[in-house]
Design a protein around this motif. Sequence first.
Motif, PDB file in Angstrom:
ATOM      1  N   GLU A  71       0.851  -1.190   0.000  1.00  0.00           N
ATOM      2  CA  GLU A  71       0.000   0.000   0.000  1.00  0.00           C
ATOM      3  C   GLU A  71       0.882   1.234   0.000  1.00  0.00           C
ATOM      4  OE1 GLU A  71      -3.349   0.288  -0.064  1.00  0.00           O
ATOM      5  OE2 GLU A  71      -3.638  -1.883  -0.040  1.00  0.00           O
ATOM      6  N   GLY A  72       0.432   2.283  -0.684  1.00  0.00           N
ATOM      7  CA  GLY A  72       1.038   3.602  -0.576  1.00  0.00           C
ATOM      8  C   GLY A  72       2.346   3.823  -1.300  1.00  0.00           C
ATOM      9  N   ILE A  73       2.791   2.903  -2.113  1.00  0.00           N
ATOM     10  CA  ILE A  73       4.102   3.045  -2.748  1.00  0.00           C
ATOM     11  C   ILE A  73       4.143   4.270  -3.651  1.00  0.00           C
ATOM     12  CG2 ILE A  73       5.738   2.016  -4.368  1.00  0.00           C
ATOM     13  CD1 ILE A  73       4.989  -0.727  -3.205  1.00  0.00           C
ATOM     14  N   LYS A  74       3.146   4.452  -4.486  1.00  0.00           N
ATOM     15  CA  LYS A  74       3.152   5.567  -5.441  1.00  0.00           C
ATOM     16  C   LYS A  74       2.954   6.916  -4.769  1.00  0.00           C
ATOM     17  CE  LYS A  74       3.725   3.030  -9.066  1.00  0.00           C
ATOM     18  NZ  LYS A  74       5.077   2.815  -9.470  1.00  0.00           N
ATOM     19  N   GLU A  75       2.196   6.958  -3.665  1.00  0.00           N
ATOM     20  CA  GLU A  75       1.927   8.222  -2.980  1.00  0.00           C
ATOM     21  C   GLU A  75       3.194   8.791  -2.332  1.00  0.00           C
ATOM     22  OE1 GLU A  75       0.145   5.466  -2.693  1.00  0.00           O
ATOM     23  OE2 GLU A  75      -1.848   6.006  -3.412  1.00  0.00           O
ATOM     24  N   GLY A  76       4.023   7.937  -1.771  1.00  0.00           N
ATOM     25  CA  GLY A  76       5.322   8.349  -1.281  1.00  0.00           C
ATOM     26  C   GLY A  76       5.391   8.935   0.104  1.00  0.00           C
ATOM     27  N   GLU A  77       4.298   8.955   0.848  1.00  0.00           N
ATOM     28  CA  GLU A  77       4.366   9.458   2.221  1.00  0.00           C
ATOM     29  C   GLU A  77       4.601   8.321   3.209  1.00  0.00           C
ATOM     30  OE1 GLU A  77       1.778  12.079   5.410  1.00  0.00           O
ATOM     31  OE2 GLU A  77       0.998  11.778   3.395  1.00  0.00           O
ATOM     32  N   TRP A  78       3.908   7.216   2.980  1.00  0.00           N
ATOM     33  CA  TRP A  78       4.013   6.050   3.852  1.00  0.00           C
ATOM     34  C   TRP A  78       3.706   4.828   3.001  1.00  0.00           C
ATOM     35  CZ3 TRP A  78       0.108   4.992   8.398  1.00  0.00           C
ATOM     36  CH2 TRP A  78       0.419   3.790   9.023  1.00  0.00           C
ATOM     37  N   ALA A  79       4.636   3.927   2.885  1.00  0.00           N
ATOM     38  CA  ALA A  79       4.414   2.683   2.151  1.00  0.00           C
ATOM     39  C   ALA A  79       4.424   1.532   3.145  1.00  0.00           C
ATOM     40  CB  ALA A  79       5.498   2.475   1.092  1.00  0.00           C
ATOM     41  N   LEU A  80       3.524   0.601   2.924  1.00  0.00           N
ATOM     42  CA  LEU A  80       3.450  -0.589   3.757  1.00  0.00           C
ATOM     43  C   LEU A  80       3.700  -1.798   2.863  1.00  0.00           C
ATOM     44  CD1 LEU A  80       1.202  -1.501   6.601  1.00  0.00           C
ATOM     45  CD2 LEU A  80       1.132  -3.009   4.634  1.00  0.00           C
ATOM     46  N   LEU A  81       4.652  -2.617   3.256  1.00  0.00           N
ATOM     47  CA  LEU A  81       4.995  -3.839   2.531  1.00  0.00           C
ATOM     48  C   LEU A  81       4.739  -5.001   3.485  1.00  0.00           C
ATOM     49  CD1 LEU A  81       8.424  -2.665   1.067  1.00  0.00           C
ATOM     50  CD2 LEU A  81       6.133  -2.288   0.127  1.00  0.00           C
ATOM     51  N   ASP A  82       3.712  -5.770   3.210  1.00  0.00           N
ATOM     52  CA  ASP A  82       3.300  -6.854   4.105  1.00  0.00           C
ATOM     53  C   ASP A  82       3.908  -8.171   3.623  1.00  0.00           C
ATOM     54  OD1 ASP A  82       2.060  -8.750   5.686  1.00  0.00           O
ATOM     55  OD2 ASP A  82       0.030  -8.031   5.296  1.00  0.00           O
ATOM     56  N   TYR A  83       4.830  -8.684   4.408  1.00  0.00           N
ATOM     57  CA  TYR A  83       5.440  -9.983   4.129  1.00  0.00           C
ATOM     58  C   TYR A  83       5.017 -11.010   5.180  1.00  0.00           C
ATOM     59  CZ  TYR A  83       8.150  -7.857   0.458  1.00  0.00           C
ATOM     60  OH  TYR A  83       8.505  -7.220  -0.707  1.00  0.00           O
ATOM     61  N   GLY A  84       3.916 -10.751   5.842  1.00  0.00           N
ATOM     62  CA  GLY A  84       3.460 -11.638   6.914  1.00  0.00           C
ATOM     63  C   GLY A  84       4.271 -11.337   8.155  1.00  0.00           C
ATOM     64  N   SER A  85       5.428 -11.888   8.213  1.00  0.00           N
ATOM     65  CA  SER A  85       6.414 -11.487   9.203  1.00  0.00           C
ATOM     66  C   SER A  85       7.745 -11.423   8.479  1.00  0.00           C
ATOM     67  CB  SER A  85       6.507 -12.476  10.356  1.00  0.00           C
ATOM     68  OG  SER A  85       7.408 -11.958  11.318  1.00  0.00           O
ATOM     69  N   PRO A  86       8.245 -10.247   8.287  1.00  0.00           N
ATOM     70  CA  PRO A  86       7.883  -8.976   8.902  1.00  0.00           C
ATOM     71  C   PRO A  86       6.905  -8.158   8.055  1.00  0.00           C
ATOM     72  CG  PRO A  86       9.912  -8.689   7.713  1.00  0.00           C
ATOM     73  CD  PRO A  86       9.510 -10.139   7.542  1.00  0.00           C
TER      74      PRO A  86
END
Length: 127
Positions: A71-86
């Motif tokens: 989420e949020g990669i293109k917006e550039g303020e906050w990106a979330l990369l969900d790999y489960g853990s981490p």
Amino acid sequence: MTDPSEELTPYLSVVFGRKPRSVTAIDVRSLTSYTDTLIIVEAGSHRQVTSLAENIVTGLKAKNILSLGTEGIKEGEWALLDYGSPIIHIFETKAKAFYDLEGLWSDAPRLDLSGFETALKSPKDPS
């Protein structure tokens, strides 16, 4: 402070390889059920947030590690990369201060990342 486990090495090596402003890893396994570790990365600008996120996703994909979602990669303020853990959060500096995930998870132990910082600095790098 505890040492990061070997399971975090692929993630942290890609993160530190892109020279973020700061990186914090928080062990949340005793406080939540949705992940074991939060990796919080600080970038200096919106462009760097996007660049870091894209490079982390690409670098991990090359190691056959695929995200569950982003989420949020293109917006550039906050990106979330969900790999489960981490789960990896990449913040622009002002957004990092505003959301203060380190403060939110202040009861959770921090992982010692000094080995990654040292290993990835070049011998000619005085910083």
